[in-house]
Design an enzyme around this catalytic site. Structure first.
Site: not given
Length: 277
Positions: A84, A104, A135-136, A153, A156
């Protein structure tokens, strides 16, 4: 007009009256944009509130600023998740920052945010920002000893995001930090998500020498009480006098010098959870 409910547990949730603005199915998740009378525009991912125009500044300010103030000279910052753009916006309020990488996994989140949340995403195309649609977990494997601050960041800890709350991942984070590096992660609600909160703290402590937990109050997140865990091997993150004079230079609405000064003041029941972790 519809009624939308995010179920925080089987027995409790957040219900808002809203107009549906946009609903799309990306490669990874359902993305929903709602207009609500109380919280303004709201971003929902797979049925979970990610951010709202009304209270987003609380979460983003508290996630970004403590770590950046504690680091002696943060120049390179990585944000994992955060499509975001709110965390990127806050990071760029620090003049020492020369480079921000945003990793992201879902590009649609970025595109939707830029279209429907311009005040949150306004800095995503800043010249200092480079966006990686990856993918982080895999992204970190390719970057060792590079960042001064890494900000988690993440969503969940369910599905693909669950790996981001485990020891193995935090070791990758540590390996990607330079000397004096600091990481900070959102670590869920100690009220309604005690298991995840406790596990994240426990896993981070296995990896980093200095670990601290602090709280903020985000009305649209489960229970309203939200936790953040900050960690470093070489920086004493409990020293909240460091750079406190710089807090007033930041244009913020929630984070301030008095909050920073007592950042790690925790309610007794939260201290008890951490002692048992």
């Amino acid at each position: 007009m519809i009624w939308f409910t995010e179920y925080w547990t089987e027995n409790v949730g957040l219900t808002v009256k809203a107009d549906q603005v946009k609903r799309i199915r990306s490669k990874y998740q359902e993305i929903l944009v709602l207009d609500t009378p109380q919280f303004g525009r709201m971003l929902i991912l797979d049925g979970l509130v990610q951010t709202t125009e009304k209270d987003e500044f609380i979460y983003h300010e508290m996630l970004a600023h403590p770590a950046l103030l504690m680091h002696p000279d943060p120049e390179r910052v990585l944000v994992i998740g955060g499509g975001d753009g709110g965390t990127v916006r806050e990071v760029l309020k620090h003049s020492s920052v020369k480079e921000v990488h945003l990793c992201e996994i879902d590009e649609e989140v970025i595109l939707v945010s830029e279209k429907y949340f311009p005040t949150i995403s306004e800095k995503l195309r800043d010249p200092k920002v480079k966006i990686f649609i990856e993918d982080g977990n895999e992204f970190l494997q390719e970057r060792q000893n590079y960042y001064d601050v890494i900000i988690m960041d993440s969503s969940d800890p369910v599905g693909a995001s669950e790996v981001l709350f485990q020891e193995e991942f935090y070791r990758k984070v540590k390996n990607s930090l330079r000397h004096n590096g600091i990481m900070v992660a959102q670590t869920e609600s100690p009220v309604l998500q005690e298991e995840y909160f406790s596990k994240a703290y426990r896993e981070i402590r296995k990896v980093f020498r200095n670990v601290g937990v602090y709280l903020a109050y985000v009305p649209t997140y489960p229970s309203g009480m939200w936790s953040f865990t900050i960690a470093s091997d070489f920086v004493d993150i409990t020293d909240t006098k460091r750079n406190i004079e710089k807090v007033k230079e930041l244009k913020t609405k929630y984070f301030c010098d008095s909050i920073y000064a007592c950042l790690f003041s925790l309610p007794g029941f939260v201290q008890d959870i951490l002692k048992k972790s």
